[in-house]
Motif scaffolding. Structure first.
Motif, short mmCIF file in Angstrom:
data_model
loop_
_atom_site.label_atom_id
_atom_site.label_comp_id
_atom_site.label_asym_id
_atom_site.label_seq_id
_atom_site.Cartn_x
_atom_site.Cartn_y
_atom_site.Cartn_z
N UNK A 1 4.68 -0.63 8.01
CA UNK A 1 3.50 -1.38 7.60
C UNK A 1 3.78 -2.28 6.42
N UNK A 2 2.85 -3.18 6.12
CA UNK A 2 3.05 -4.15 5.04
C UNK A 2 2.67 -3.59 3.67
N UNK A 3 3.20 -4.24 2.64
CA UNK A 3 2.85 -3.95 1.25
C UNK A 3 2.43 -5.26 0.60
N UNK B 1 3.96 -10.14 -1.05
CA UNK B 1 3.83 -9.40 0.20
C UNK B 1 5.20 -9.16 0.80
N UNK B 2 5.29 -8.12 1.60
CA UNK B 2 6.49 -7.85 2.39
C UNK B 2 6.09 -7.01 3.59
N UNK B 3 6.71 -7.28 4.72
CA UNK B 3 6.37 -6.57 5.95
C UNK B 3 7.62 -6.19 6.73
N UNK B 4 7.68 -6.64 7.97
CA UNK B 4 8.82 -6.35 8.83
C UNK B 4 10.00 -7.20 8.39
N UNK C 1 8.60 -1.33 3.62
CA UNK C 1 8.07 -0.02 3.24
C UNK C 1 9.13 1.07 3.37
N UNK C 2 9.99 0.94 4.36
CA UNK C 2 11.08 1.90 4.54
C UNK C 2 12.21 1.63 3.54
N UNK C 3 12.52 0.36 3.31
CA UNK C 3 13.56 0.01 2.34
C UNK C 3 13.18 0.45 0.93
N UNK D 1 -0.25 1.52 5.94
CA UNK D 1 0.61 2.23 6.90
C UNK D 1 -0.02 2.15 8.29
N UNK D 2 0.78 1.75 9.26
CA UNK D 2 0.28 1.55 10.62
C UNK D 2 1.09 2.36 11.64
N UNK D 3 1.59 3.51 11.19
CA UNK D 3 2.41 4.33 12.06
C UNK D 3 1.59 5.17 13.05
#
Length: 255
Positions: free
Chosen positions: A105-107, A135-138, A151-153, A185-187
């Protein structure tokens, strides 16, 4: 007043009880100075009204699920802090998380000017206008479900804090502002989870710029429930070959 929250205690807290579910923004840093945020796992009576508190109160690590929730702006209950973080336009402010478990998901990071009075304590967080500054996403594919998100990084599993740096636009006019960090979070299929936290800033500098109306959003109101980037099933076959994701909330104001 700067305060260092001991990392060991924070990590131990992160490994117990319901904390395993989610996470939240614990501290802020500007340069070498640390500023303490609210800890929902500690008694509120030991934090409310303390001279070092710079963050609006948030009582739970649980997410907000609705774009229409009045606590979407600064979490629940959103009680104003006692102190502010001094920062100069052009400097970085780092949001410190001692754990973050969700990877998809984005931040986004937002600012809101608190007006000519120069104090954010009396501001209605639902009425004030917010503008996005980061912002940061995929980051990379092959698709939404299997790709690497910022978000994972952002996560670290070596015992060190997760650090989220955001630069205050150098040209921004000085004043009293609130900063709003939000992780979306969009998991879970069609069940978005919002994690916002807000702190108060005193931004100094010689800039004169301020974003025009088209960059402004209110929360709630800034997101639509049917936004396909929010109400989404990333596991749907239609996204198997899609590595594009539009971060909700409109464009960034870069100054």
């Amino acid at each position: 007043m700067a305060v260092i929250l001991p990392l060991l205690l924070a990590v131990l807290a992160a490994l117990t009880g319901p904390v395993l579910a989610h996470g939240g923004l614990a501290n802020y840093t500007v340069g070498e100075t640390w500023y303490r945020g609210f800890d929902p796992n500690s008694p509120a009576s030991e934090q409310d009204g303390q001279p070092w508190m710079v963050q609006r109160r948030w009582d739970s690590i649980d997410p907000i699920f609705s774009v229409d929730d009045k606590y979407l702006a600064c979490n629940k209950p959103g009680t104003p802090p006692t102190s502010v973080i001094p920062i100069q336009a052009g400097e970085d402010i780092n949001a410190i998380y001692y754990y973050w478990l969700h990877p998809v998901g984005p931040m986004t990071a937002w600012l809101a000017w608190c007006g000519e009075a120069g104090d954010c304590n009396g501001v209605d967080v639902n009425a004030v206008e917010w503008f996005k500054i980061w912002e940061a996403g995929l980051i990379e594919g092959p698709n939404l479900a299997e790709g690497v998100w910022y978000q994972k990084r952002f996560q670290k599993w070596d015992g060190t804090p997760d650090v989220w740096p955001v630069t205050i636009p150098a040209s921004l006019r000085p004043g009293a502002y609130m900063i709003r960090h939000e992780i979306l979070s969009i998991h879970v299929e069609n069940k978005p989870q919002f994690y916002p936290q807000c702190a108060h800033l005193n931004i100094s500098g010689t800039g004169t710029a301020f974003p025009p109306k088209e960059f402004m959003k209110k929360f709630p109101g800034g997101y639509a429930a049917d936004d396909p980037s929010i109400n989404i099933n990333i596991y749907s076959p239609k996204f198997d070959h899609t590595a594009n994701y539009t971060i909700p909330g409109g464009p960034i104001w870069e100054g």
